[in-house]
Design a protein around this motif. Sequence first.
Motif, PDB file in Angstrom:
ATOM      1  N   GLY A   1      39.948  43.721  28.463  1.00 15.33           N
ATOM      2  CA  GLY A   1      41.349  43.327  28.504  1.00 15.33           C
ATOM      3  C   GLY A   1      41.936  43.232  29.904  1.00 15.33           C
ATOM      4  N   GLY A   2      41.153  43.569  30.910  1.00 16.80           N
ATOM      5  CA  GLY A   2      41.626  43.503  32.289  1.00 16.80           C
ATOM      6  C   GLY A   2      42.516  44.656  32.698  1.00 16.80           C
ATOM      7  N   TRP A   3      42.593  45.692  31.860  1.00 17.52           N
ATOM      8  CA  TRP A   3      43.517  46.796  32.156  1.00 17.52           C
ATOM      9  C   TRP A   3      43.098  47.594  33.386  1.00 17.52           C
ATOM     10  N   ALA A   4      41.797  47.693  33.647  1.00 18.83           N
ATOM     11  CA  ALA A   4      41.344  48.457  34.812  1.00 18.83           C
ATOM     12  C   ALA A   4      41.844  47.843  36.110  1.00 18.83           C
ATOM     13  N   ALA A   5      42.052  46.543  36.120  1.00 21.11           N
ATOM     14  CA  ALA A   5      42.420  45.818  37.341  1.00 21.11           C
ATOM     15  C   ALA A   5      43.924  45.654  37.518  1.00 21.11           C
ATOM     16  N   LEU A   6      44.705  46.237  36.630  1.00 18.07           N
ATOM     17  CA  LEU A   6      46.132  45.930  36.538  1.00 18.07           C
ATOM     18  C   LEU A   6      46.851  46.005  37.888  1.00 18.07           C
ATOM     19  N   SER A   7      46.728  47.132  38.588  1.00 16.80           N
ATOM     20  CA  SER A   7      47.486  47.301  39.833  1.00 16.80           C
ATOM     21  C   SER A   7      46.617  47.272  41.068  1.00 16.80           C
ATOM     22  N   CYS A   8      45.378  46.786  40.932  1.00 21.45           N
ATOM     23  CA  CYS A   8      44.449  46.776  42.070  1.00 21.45           C
ATOM     24  C   CYS A   8      44.644  45.525  42.931  1.00 21.45           C
ATOM     25  N   ASP A   9      44.143  45.621  44.145  1.00 21.96           N
ATOM     26  CA  ASP A   9      44.271  44.586  45.155  1.00 21.96           C
ATOM     27  C   ASP A   9      43.565  43.300  44.709  1.00 21.96           C
ATOM     28  N   PRO A  10      44.259  42.147  44.720  1.00 22.10           N
ATOM     29  CA  PRO A  10      43.599  40.884  44.364  1.00 22.10           C
ATOM     30  C   PRO A  10      42.406  40.555  45.258  1.00 22.10           C
ATOM     31  N   ALA A  11      42.381  41.098  46.471  1.00 21.68           N
ATOM     32  CA  ALA A  11      41.243  40.849  47.363  1.00 21.68           C
ATOM     33  C   ALA A  11      39.946  41.380  46.785  1.00 21.68           C
TER      34      ALA A  11
ATOM     35  N   GLU B   1      41.804  54.217  45.332  1.00 24.52           N
ATOM     36  CA  GLU B   1      42.822  54.353  46.375  1.00 24.52           C
ATOM     37  C   GLU B   1      42.238  54.972  47.641  1.00 24.52           C
ATOM     38  N   CYS B   2      41.398  55.981  47.474  1.00 30.08           N
ATOM     39  CA  CYS B   2      40.805  56.653  48.625  1.00 30.08           C
ATOM     40  C   CYS B   2      39.919  55.702  49.424  1.00 30.08           C
ATOM     41  N   LEU B   3      39.041  54.980  48.748  1.00 34.70           N
ATOM     42  CA  LEU B   3      38.156  54.050  49.441  1.00 34.70           C
ATOM     43  C   LEU B   3      38.924  52.867  50.013  1.00 34.70           C
ATOM     44  N   HIS B   4      39.959  52.449  49.322  1.00 33.87           N
ATOM     45  CA  HIS B   4      40.777  51.345  49.822  1.00 33.87           C
ATOM     46  C   HIS B   4      41.448  51.734  51.144  1.00 33.87           C
ATOM     47  N   ALA B   5      41.847  53.005  51.252  1.00 33.34           N
ATOM     48  CA  ALA B   5      42.544  53.465  52.454  1.00 33.34           C
ATOM     49  C   ALA B   5      41.598  53.860  53.573  1.00 33.34           C
ATOM     50  N   HIS B   6      40.433  54.436  53.232  1.00 30.30           N
ATOM     51  CA  HIS B   6      39.588  55.039  54.263  1.00 30.30           C
ATOM     52  C   HIS B   6      38.156  54.525  54.295  1.00 30.30           C
ATOM     53  N   GLY B   7      37.760  53.680  53.369  1.00 31.79           N
ATOM     54  CA  GLY B   7      36.386  53.211  53.342  1.00 31.79           C
ATOM     55  C   GLY B   7      36.079  52.216  54.441  1.00 31.79           C
ATOM     56  N   THR B   8      34.799  52.117  54.789  1.00 32.54           N
ATOM     57  CA  THR B   8      34.363  51.086  55.721  1.00 32.54           C
ATOM     58  C   THR B   8      34.404  49.731  55.021  1.00 32.54           C
ATOM     59  N   ARG B   9      34.262  48.668  55.783  1.00 34.58           N
ATOM     60  CA  ARG B   9      34.232  47.343  55.177  1.00 34.58           C
ATOM     61  C   ARG B   9      33.093  47.247  54.171  1.00 34.58           C
ATOM     62  N   GLU B  10      31.934  47.795  54.522  1.00 32.64           N
ATOM     63  CA  GLU B  10      30.791  47.736  53.622  1.00 32.64           C
ATOM     64  C   GLU B  10      31.064  48.531  52.334  1.00 32.64           C
ATOM     65  N   GLN B  11      31.666  49.721  52.472  1.00 36.01           N
ATOM     66  CA  GLN B  11      31.991  50.526  51.286  1.00 36.01           C
ATOM     67  C   GLN B  11      32.995  49.809  50.401  1.00 36.01           C
ATOM     68  N   LYS B  12      33.998  49.212  51.012  1.00 37.70           N
ATOM     69  CA  LYS B  12      35.003  48.505  50.218  1.00 37.70           C
ATOM     70  C   LYS B  12      34.385  47.336  49.465  1.00 37.70           C
ATOM     71  N   ASP B  13      33.575  46.540  50.167  1.00 35.58           N
ATOM     72  CA  ASP B  13      32.985  45.364  49.527  1.00 35.58           C
ATOM     73  C   ASP B  13      32.026  45.745  48.408  1.00 35.58           C
ATOM     74  N   LEU B  14      31.370  46.889  48.547  1.00 31.65           N
ATOM     75  CA  LEU B  14      30.407  47.310  47.539  1.00 31.65           C
ATOM     76  C   LEU B  14      31.075  47.974  46.343  1.00 31.65           C
ATOM     77  N   TYR B  15      32.001  48.898  46.608  1.00 31.21           N
ATOM     78  CA  TYR B  15      32.530  49.740  45.535  1.00 31.21           C
ATOM     79  C   TYR B  15      33.827  49.228  44.913  1.00 31.21           C
ATOM     80  N   LEU B  16      34.725  48.684  45.707  1.00 28.46           N
ATOM     81  CA  LEU B  16      36.050  48.369  45.173  1.00 28.46           C
ATOM     82  C   LEU B  16      36.043  47.308  44.077  1.00 28.46           C
ATOM     83  N   PRO B  17      35.281  46.211  44.209  1.00 26.75           N
ATOM     84  CA  PRO B  17      35.306  45.239  43.114  1.00 26.75           C
ATOM     85  C   PRO B  17      34.849  45.830  41.778  1.00 26.75           C
ATOM     86  N   ARG B  18      33.913  46.765  41.837  1.00 26.37           N
ATOM     87  CA  ARG B  18      33.357  47.327  40.599  1.00 26.37           C
ATOM     88  C   ARG B  18      34.214  48.455  40.047  1.00 26.37           C
ATOM     89  N   LEU B  19      34.936  49.153  40.921  1.00 22.89           N
ATOM     90  CA  LEU B  19      35.945  50.084  40.425  1.00 22.89           C
ATOM     91  C   LEU B  19      37.140  49.321  39.869  1.00 22.89           C
TER      92      LEU B  19
END
Length: 598
Positions: free
Chosen positions: A91-101, A138-156
């Motif tokens: 239903g897309g609920w996990a992505a509701l308030s997450c960054d479109p990027a 939120e933690c990785l979005h604020a403090h993660g490296t570019r590689e961590q963000k690209d790997l983890y954030l889309p799947r979270l």
Amino acid sequence: MPIYRPPLRDMQFILHEVLGVSDELQALAPHAQLDQGTIDAVLEEGGKFATEVLFPLNIGGDEEGCTLDQTTHAVSTPKGFKEAYTRYVAGGWAALSCDPAYGGQGLPMVLNQCFYEMLNSANQAWTMYPGLSHGAYECLHAHGTREQKDLYLPRLTNGEWTGTMCLTESHCGTDLGLLRTRAEPRADGSYRITGEKIFISAGEHDLASNIVHLVLARLPDAPAGSKGISLFVVPKFEPRADGSLGERNAIYCAGLEHKMGIHGNATAQLVLEGASGSLVGQPHQGLAAMFVMMNAARLGVGNQSLGLTEVAYQNALVYARERIQMRSLSGAKAKDRPADPIIVHPDVRRMLLTAKAYAEGARALSLYCALLLDKERSLPDGHLRQDCADMLALLTPIVKAFTTDNGFEATTLCQQVLGGHGYIREWGMEQHVRDARINMIYEGTNTIQALDLLGRKVLGNNGATLRKFGQLLGRLAAEEGGNGKMTEFIEPVVNLGRQMTELTTDIGLRSLQNPDEMGAAAVDYLRAAGHLVFGYFFARMAQVALRKIAAGSTDPFYPAKLQTARFYFARLFPETATLIPRARAGSGVLMDTDLALA
């Protein structure tokens, strides 16, 4: 059987009539096109998911609980939980308030907060699985490296993976400076992490293909205490560069806690035996990075108790209308029946109205804080963003502690309304009481929240942020200074504001001589501050209701809101008359008691 109906009308009242979120959000670039119709449509669909998918699993999930296979270390969640999570993701609920990027829908946190209130009412144990993922995101979005963000954030973001926060160890709860988990650098830039963590909510489960653990640990050169803690991301399965899952990491569940409540959530004991992890943020700065997640979790835990208060109230109200027992003291009300419904009895109404008032006050505060978070992120003016951040920092411990204390009281009172049936599992009320109890402990006990409020957020800046909140009271009083109908709502809050200013000065001066003075006063101080904040919001809600009635509205919602506000000020707000003398009583009667405690 238990029931739950999403309180959409009250949510809409707070969002649109009290806070004016459409105008507030449209002034922010990410939400410039968001209108009231869209907000209401999302809430309605979210309510359907909560009632149709999650609520039917609540009692069964509590009775079944989670199961650990000691051989494989795999955890099975209760029947229906995995299928519900699949529908949540679809239903897309996990992505509701997450960054479109990163694949998110970019909707505001204030809308996500409403959605999660409904989920918590429907099934807190289930909701904690995706809820913890928000903190990791939120933690990785604020403090993660570019590689961590690209790997983890889309799947979270899309819910393919979930997240946890791994802080506590058996010998240290809140005092994280004592933790022993160690992280050893490897030649490839990763870390080998070894240790044990306990009380890890959603620490192992079968809902998602991977779990992203955020783990606090010490580097070999770490200084002692909290200044020597670093933060690492430790996935259950080590992902390849393309996001596909590789080898099983050396982190596993050794046991599940046997708990008083939230049986449907796997509270895990995790063992790390040289697990592979990567550093998040700077070495020895792990607590600063983790606080992004912890503060989000504190707002979330307050929302959990709000959800439980609401569903407990709804069920107690239905029972009180239907259950007949005794006659009204003022004469029979249901003359065609052998006894009156118990809702005619004054003390039953006291219990119901206490739960209702605590739910409505918490909802207003919770949504105000979520709006502050949206503004902190997106306002173009840096000074205004900082003002929002300061106010949110002041209110966060109140959301967490005041709401959860009230939530336990409210669910217990609702259990009392049901009498003996409240103690019986099939009615569902005793589960709400058990589930609500943990929220007072989570994410720093409520005493820790009180010390944070008084020590850091108030005395730490000489009351500057508290004075900013006082300015909100002042503006409201100035707006309604000539309106006699508002006097009963504004005068108590203004008077308490003056008393809190004097109390703060008194405690601050005494704490300079003896720091135990702050510790002795903190819990009562936070509770008084909670009433100050709730009183302000009840005054604002009464203001809107009176204006609507004056404009000719015949909607019974508005006089009902006034009745709840009057009850709050008459029966709950006066607690401050006891709290303030207690906060002033000093540390001597607590600390000079060695004989009494021998």
